[in-house]
Design a protein around this motif. Structure first.
Motif, PDB file in Angstrom:
ATOM      1  N   ALA A  65       0.862  -1.187   0.000  1.00 33.07           N
ATOM      2  CA  ALA A  65       0.000   0.000   0.000  1.00 33.07           C
ATOM      3  C   ALA A  65       0.892   1.229   0.000  1.00 33.07           C
ATOM      4  N   ALA A  66       0.571   2.171  -0.861  1.00 29.13           N
ATOM      5  CA  ALA A  66       1.286   3.443  -0.838  1.00 29.13           C
ATOM      6  C   ALA A  66       0.806   4.231   0.368  1.00 29.13           C
ATOM      7  N   PRO A  67       1.673   4.999   0.995  1.00 31.21           N
ATOM      8  CA  PRO A  67       1.246   5.794   2.144  1.00 31.21           C
ATOM      9  C   PRO A  67       0.027   6.674   1.853  1.00 31.21           C
ATOM     10  N   ASP A  68      -0.094   7.179   0.621  1.00 32.99           N
ATOM     11  CA  ASP A  68      -1.267   8.000   0.312  1.00 32.99           C
ATOM     12  C   ASP A  68      -2.519   7.157   0.086  1.00 32.99           C
ATOM     13  N   GLY A  69      -2.387   5.839   0.118  1.00 31.38           N
ATOM     14  CA  GLY A  69      -3.537   4.932   0.071  1.00 31.38           C
ATOM     15  C   GLY A  69      -3.999   4.523   1.458  1.00 31.38           C
ATOM     16  N   LEU A  70      -3.364   5.089   2.485  1.00 26.97           N
ATOM     17  CA  LEU A  70      -3.751   4.851   3.872  1.00 26.97           C
ATOM     18  C   LEU A  70      -4.339   6.134   4.439  1.00 26.97           C
ATOM     19  N   ARG A  71      -5.459   6.012   5.135  1.00 27.97           N
ATOM     20  CA  ARG A  71      -6.123   7.188   5.707  1.00 27.97           C
ATOM     21  C   ARG A  71      -6.220   7.012   7.219  1.00 27.97           C
ATOM     22  N   LEU A  72      -5.747   8.012   7.968  1.00 29.61           N
ATOM     23  CA  LEU A  72      -5.855   7.984   9.421  1.00 29.61           C
ATOM     24  C   LEU A  72      -7.333   8.056   9.793  1.00 29.61           C
ATOM     25  N   VAL A  73      -7.833   7.029  10.504  1.00 29.18           N
ATOM     26  CA  VAL A  73      -9.260   6.973  10.825  1.00 29.18           C
ATOM     27  C   VAL A  73      -9.531   6.990  12.327  1.00 29.18           C
ATOM     28  N   ALA A  94      -6.650   1.018   5.113  1.00 27.32           N
ATOM     29  CA  ALA A  94      -6.046   0.788   3.805  1.00 27.32           C
ATOM     30  C   ALA A  94      -7.161   0.888   2.770  1.00 27.32           C
ATOM     31  N   GLU A  95      -7.145   1.958   2.001  1.00 26.36           N
ATOM     32  CA  GLU A  95      -8.177   2.153   0.995  1.00 26.36           C
ATOM     33  C   GLU A  95      -7.802   1.499  -0.332  1.00 26.36           C
ATOM     34  N   ARG A  96      -6.508   1.365  -0.578  1.00 26.82           N
ATOM     35  CA  ARG A  96      -6.010   0.707  -1.787  1.00 26.82           C
ATOM     36  C   ARG A  96      -4.781  -0.103  -1.400  1.00 26.82           C
ATOM     37  N   TRP A  97      -4.696  -1.306  -1.940  1.00 27.70           N
ATOM     38  CA  TRP A  97      -3.506  -2.128  -1.727  1.00 27.70           C
ATOM     39  C   TRP A  97      -3.407  -3.127  -2.857  1.00 27.70           C
ATOM     40  N   ALA A  98      -2.265  -3.771  -2.954  1.00 23.35           N
ATOM     41  CA  ALA A  98      -2.042  -4.793  -3.965  1.00 23.35           C
ATOM     42  C   ALA A  98      -1.537  -6.061  -3.293  1.00 23.35           C
ATOM     43  N   GLY A  99      -1.914  -7.196  -3.859  1.00 23.74           N
ATOM     44  CA  GLY A  99      -1.437  -8.479  -3.368  1.00 23.74           C
ATOM     45  C   GLY A  99      -2.491  -9.226  -2.580  1.00 23.74           C
TER      46      GLY A  99
END
Length: 158
Positions: A65-73, A94-99
């Protein structure tokens, strides 16, 4: 010179797929062994929290996951009931990830599985269960382990 209160920071990643969250079973870690937790780690400094969270996610599950695909919730102020130690826990979604997730740290984890956050299984770390509920309900802050226990209160997100 004034000595400031030291406060360590834990970073956690909530990974959701089809309304389920990814949990890991801890083992041989020396702390809260055999309990379920999110992908997580301690922040050791030197980089932003989102960068550290992305690194821990990959290190523990193989998910990228790219850091900009993670949102502090959610942010949680924790206090240990046995030692009185305090720390902050930052929970990212994690709003976007791969794998595909897999067990990577076999010495530290023995289980990986998807669970309905509204019916978490027994054995989830209590502060983690509280944070998952708060985060998914849009509550930005809570505390855990204090004499006055107010779960999931505070300002809700947009």
């Amino acid at each position: 010179m004034t000595q400031h209160f030291p406060l360590s920071t834990g970073i956690f990643v909530i990974v959701r797929r089809e309304k389920r969250v990814l949990l890991l079973g801890r083992s041989h870690t020396g702390w809260k062994g055999s309990l379920l937790n999110l992908p997580a780690g301690l922040h050791h400094g030197g980089d932003p929290l989102a960068v550290a969270a992305a690194r821990e996610l990959q290190k523990e599950t193989g998910l990228m996951a790219a850091p900009d695909g993670l949102r502090l919730v959610h942010l949680m102020h924790c206090r240990s009931s046995d030692s009185g130690a305090e720390w902050l826990s930052a929970f990212f979604l994690a709003e976007r990830w791969a794998g595909e997730p897999r067990l990577i740290e076999h010495g530290g984890h023995s289980y990986l599985g998807w669970h309905d956050p509204s019916r978490l299984p027994p054995g989830v770390m209590p502060h983690t269960a509280q944070a998952i509920k708060c985060a998914l309900d849009g509550v930005r802050y809570s505390h855990f382990g204090w004499a006055e226990q107010l779960a999931c209160y505070g300002e809700r997100g947009d």
